[in-house]
Design a protein around this motif. Structure first.
Motif, PDB file in Angstrom:
ATOM      1  N   ASN A 216      -5.234   0.356   1.775  1.00 58.37           N
ATOM      2  CA  ASN A 216      -4.417   0.823   0.627  1.00 58.37           C
ATOM      3  C   ASN A 216      -3.676   1.859   2.191  1.00 58.37           C
ATOM      4  OD1 ASN A 216      -3.484   3.763  -0.621  1.00 58.37           O
ATOM      5  ND2 ASN A 216      -4.120   2.105  -1.620  1.00 58.37           N
ATOM      6  N   GLY A 217      -3.965   2.797   2.704  1.00 53.75           N
ATOM      7  CA  GLY A 217      -3.142   3.410   3.407  1.00 53.75           C
ATOM      8  C   GLY A 217      -3.032   2.692   4.502  1.00 53.75           C
ATOM      9  N   LEU A 218      -2.903   2.286   4.608  1.00 51.50           N
ATOM     10  CA  LEU A 218      -2.504   1.014   6.411  1.00 51.50           C
ATOM     11  C   LEU A 218      -1.226   0.759   5.286  1.00 51.50           C
ATOM     12  CD1 LEU A 218      -2.393  -0.161   8.959  1.00 51.50           C
ATOM     13  CD2 LEU A 218      -3.872  -2.636   7.617  1.00 51.50           C
ATOM     14  N   MET A 219      -1.662  -0.297   4.364  1.00 51.68           N
ATOM     15  CA  MET A 219      -0.431  -1.011   3.438  1.00 51.68           C
ATOM     16  C   MET A 219       1.009   0.482   3.422  1.00 51.68           C
ATOM     17  SD  MET A 219      -0.180  -4.475   3.662  1.00 51.68           S
ATOM     18  CE  MET A 219       1.532  -4.255   1.886  1.00 51.68           C
ATOM     19  N   PHE A 220       0.708   1.530   3.499  1.00 54.56           N
ATOM     20  CA  PHE A 220       1.283   2.711   3.172  1.00 54.56           C
ATOM     21  C   PHE A 220       2.298   3.263   4.109  1.00 54.56           C
ATOM     22  CE2 PHE A 220       1.437   8.059   3.166  1.00 54.56           C
ATOM     23  CZ  PHE A 220       2.764   7.763   2.064  1.00 54.56           C
ATOM     24  N   TYR A 221       2.020   2.867   5.071  1.00 52.38           N
ATOM     25  CA  TYR A 221       2.137   3.142   6.449  1.00 52.38           C
ATOM     26  C   TYR A 221       2.872   2.446   7.056  1.00 52.38           C
ATOM     27  CZ  TYR A 221      -0.262   7.942   7.746  1.00 52.38           C
ATOM     28  OH  TYR A 221      -0.929   9.337   7.410  1.00 52.38           O
ATOM     29  N   LEU A 222       2.985   1.224   6.512  1.00 53.83           N
ATOM     30  CA  LEU A 222       3.449   0.261   7.034  1.00 53.83           C
ATOM     31  C   LEU A 222       5.509   0.059   6.081  1.00 53.83           C
ATOM     32  CD1 LEU A 222       0.833  -2.953   7.338  1.00 53.83           C
ATOM     33  CD2 LEU A 222       2.654  -1.704   9.056  1.00 53.83           C
ATOM     34  N   MET A 223       4.492   0.394   5.002  1.00 53.34           N
ATOM     35  CA  MET A 223       5.598   0.523   4.027  1.00 53.34           C
ATOM     36  C   MET A 223       7.230   1.201   4.580  1.00 53.34           C
ATOM     37  SD  MET A 223       5.088  -0.168  -0.105  1.00 53.34           S
ATOM     38  CE  MET A 223       6.335   0.161  -0.442  1.00 53.34           C
ATOM     39  N   HIS A 224       6.805   2.341   5.704  1.00 54.61           N
ATOM     40  CA  HIS A 224       7.532   3.451   6.443  1.00 54.61           C
ATOM     41  C   HIS A 224       8.042   2.502   6.988  1.00 54.61           C
ATOM     42  CE1 HIS A 224       5.289   5.933   4.140  1.00 54.61           C
ATOM     43  NE2 HIS A 224       6.313   7.232   4.125  1.00 54.61           N
ATOM     44  N   ALA A 225       7.583   1.398   7.616  1.00 52.20           N
ATOM     45  CA  ALA A 225       8.967   0.618   8.362  1.00 52.20           C
ATOM     46  C   ALA A 225      10.410  -0.297   7.944  1.00 52.20           C
ATOM     47  CB  ALA A 225       8.429  -0.487   9.175  1.00 52.20           C
ATOM     48  N   VAL A 226      10.170  -0.030   6.917  1.00 55.31           N
ATOM     49  CA  VAL A 226      11.210  -0.546   6.365  1.00 55.31           C
ATOM     50  C   VAL A 226      11.829   0.995   5.346  1.00 55.31           C
ATOM     51  CG1 VAL A 226      12.377  -1.801   4.086  1.00 55.31           C
ATOM     52  CG2 VAL A 226       9.934  -2.931   5.212  1.00 55.31           C
ATOM     53  N   PRO A 227      13.575   1.401   6.589  1.00 56.38           N
ATOM     54  CA  PRO A 227      13.998   2.630   5.884  1.00 56.38           C
ATOM     55  C   PRO A 227      14.518   2.704   4.147  1.00 56.38           C
ATOM     56  CG  PRO A 227      14.285   0.993   8.199  1.00 56.38           C
ATOM     57  CD  PRO A 227      13.480   0.506   7.472  1.00 56.38           C
ATOM     58  N   ILE A 228      14.029   3.757   4.052  1.00 59.52           N
ATOM     59  CA  ILE A 228      14.800   4.014   2.899  1.00 59.52           C
ATOM     60  C   ILE A 228      13.793   3.226   1.545  1.00 59.52           C
ATOM     61  CG2 ILE A 228      17.079   4.123   1.064  1.00 59.52           C
ATOM     62  CD1 ILE A 228      17.386   5.647   3.663  1.00 59.52           C
ATOM     63  N   LEU A 229      14.102   2.078   1.613  1.00 57.87           N
ATOM     64  CA  LEU A 229      13.374   1.363   0.632  1.00 57.87           C
ATOM     65  C   LEU A 229      11.768   1.858   0.189  1.00 57.87           C
ATOM     66  CD1 LEU A 229      13.939  -0.202  -2.110  1.00 57.87           C
ATOM     67  CD2 LEU A 229      13.598  -2.658  -0.740  1.00 57.87           C
ATOM     68  N   GLY A 230      11.162   1.202   1.444  1.00 56.85           N
ATOM     69  CA  GLY A 230      10.196   1.201   1.291  1.00 56.85           C
ATOM     70  C   GLY A 230       9.322   2.569   1.244  1.00 56.85           C
ATOM     71  N   TRP A 231      10.482   3.659   1.856  1.00 57.04           N
ATOM     72  CA  TRP A 231      10.326   5.609   1.483  1.00 57.04           C
ATOM     73  C   TRP A 231      10.239   5.900   0.497  1.00 57.04           C
ATOM     74  CZ3 TRP A 231      14.118   7.438   6.123  1.00 57.04           C
ATOM     75  CH2 TRP A 231      13.800   6.188   7.163  1.00 57.04           C
ATOM     76  N   ILE A 232      10.985   4.969   0.099  1.00 58.57           N
ATOM     77  CA  ILE A 232      10.985   4.890  -1.544  1.00 58.57           C
ATOM     78  C   ILE A 232      10.108   4.800  -2.376  1.00 58.57           C
ATOM     79  CG2 ILE A 232      12.035   4.841  -4.026  1.00 58.57           C
ATOM     80  CD1 ILE A 232      15.435   5.323  -2.494  1.00 58.57           C
ATOM     81  N   LEU A 233       9.625   3.345  -1.937  1.00 55.32           N
ATOM     82  CA  LEU A 233       8.561   2.820  -2.911  1.00 55.32           C
ATOM     83  C   LEU A 233       7.128   3.050  -2.116  1.00 55.32           C
ATOM     84  CD1 LEU A 233      10.024  -0.811  -2.822  1.00 55.32           C
ATOM     85  CD2 LEU A 233      10.413   1.354  -5.203  1.00 55.32           C
ATOM     86  N   ALA A 234       6.523   3.821  -1.513  1.00 56.57           N
ATOM     87  CA  ALA A 234       5.601   3.674  -0.298  1.00 56.57           C
ATOM     88  C   ALA A 234       4.538   4.426  -1.638  1.00 56.57           C
ATOM     89  CB  ALA A 234       5.570   3.886   1.157  1.00 56.57           C
ATOM     90  N   PRO A 235       4.795   6.019  -1.668  1.00 61.92           N
ATOM     91  CA  PRO A 235       3.748   6.188  -2.337  1.00 61.92           C
ATOM     92  C   PRO A 235       2.937   5.934  -3.479  1.00 61.92           C
ATOM     93  CG  PRO A 235       5.168   7.708  -2.597  1.00 61.92           C
ATOM     94  CD  PRO A 235       6.319   7.033  -1.521  1.00 61.92           C
ATOM     95  N   THR A 236       4.367   5.448  -4.768  1.00 59.39           N
ATOM     96  CA  THR A 236       3.887   5.794  -5.957  1.00 59.39           C
ATOM     97  C   THR A 236       3.133   3.923  -6.012  1.00 59.39           C
ATOM     98  OG1 THR A 236       6.170   4.492  -5.849  1.00 59.39           O
ATOM     99  CG2 THR A 236       5.439   6.763  -7.436  1.00 59.39           C
TER     100      THR A 236
END
Length: 252
Positions: A216-236
């Protein structure tokens, strides 16, 4: 553990379908935008201050002068690699504090979103209770502070390891998996609480299923590789995915 990591990763894709199917975007976008703004502001101040911190440490130790006197290419290479490792660890160290601060601030929303996901899965509504919500928030904050304490101990140990030539090169990987585990831990605990587990029981349960937390945490961090959209979606997305992964584990 590998099977559980795969389950956790697959749960992110299922979370996307689940959110679309049940139109949960209002619970995703608004906190996501807040997280993105805080993340961008935090990273700006971190990057501007981390360079000063590393340079100050180098001057304090006198490593630059010593390397110039040695004129050894291999030692220079080791220093460059060590410098990179330390900077990566500082990023993880900063991110852990930022992450736990956001977990504490967003605890009411994360608790509600996890409960909303499970209520849809079970086809029933959990009656709203303000005392229970406050209890969930306090529990989430207490566990976040507990995890912050333990992760700080591990991070400092890994930071010391990073100064050891060659052996210290694995330190960023160790730090990453530590980060992933404790973030996934926080996401899974909301579901554990609804199953009437005490904090101690939750710690033991998640410790027995480290793969779900790490994935779960790994995918959360990987989503940060996508600027803006990944940062918005990652936590929820992480909250919904953790709830779905625990449900899948129970079904199996």
């Amino acid at each position: 553990m590998l099977k559980e990591i795969i389950i956790a990763i697959e749960s992110y894709f299922k979370a996307h379908q689940f959110i679309r199917q049940h139109n949960l975007w209002k619970w995703i976008i608004i906190p996501g935008i807040l997280y993105m703004i805080l993340f961008m502001v935090g990273m700006y101040f971190f990057l501007s201050s981390s360079n000063s911190a590393v340079n100050y440490l180098s001057n304090l130790i006198g490593i630059d002068t010593w390397l110039q006197e040695q004129k050894n290419p291999f030692l220079n290479f080791l220093f460059v690699m060590g410098n990179i490792m330390v900077r990566l660890l500082l990023i993880f160290f900063y991110f852990s504090f930022f992450k736990f601060a956001f977990l504490i601030i967003g605890s009411p929303l994360f608790a509600y979103l996890s409960e909303k996901t499970e209520s849809i899965l079970e086809g029933r509504d959990f009656p709203f209770s303000l005392p229970q919500l406050m209890k969930d928030i306090i529990r989430g904050i207490r566990l976040a502070l507990r995890n912050l304490l333990w992760q700080t101990v591990y991070t400092i140990s890994i930071l010391i390891l990073s100064f050891i030539p060659v052996l210290g090169w694995v330190s960023p990987m160790l730090s990453l998996f530590t980060e992933c585990y404790y973030y996934g831990f926080s996401m899974m605990d909301y579901s554990c609480e609804r199953r009437k587990m005490s904090p101690q029981e939750s710690v033991r349960f998640i410790s027995d299923h480290k793969g779900l937390a790490i994935g779960n945490g790994l995918m959360f961090y990987l989503m940060h590789a996508v600027p803006i959209l990944g940062w918005i979606l990652a936590p929820t997305y992480a909250v919904v995915a953790a709830t779905l992964s625990l449900r899948q584990l129970e079904n199996k």
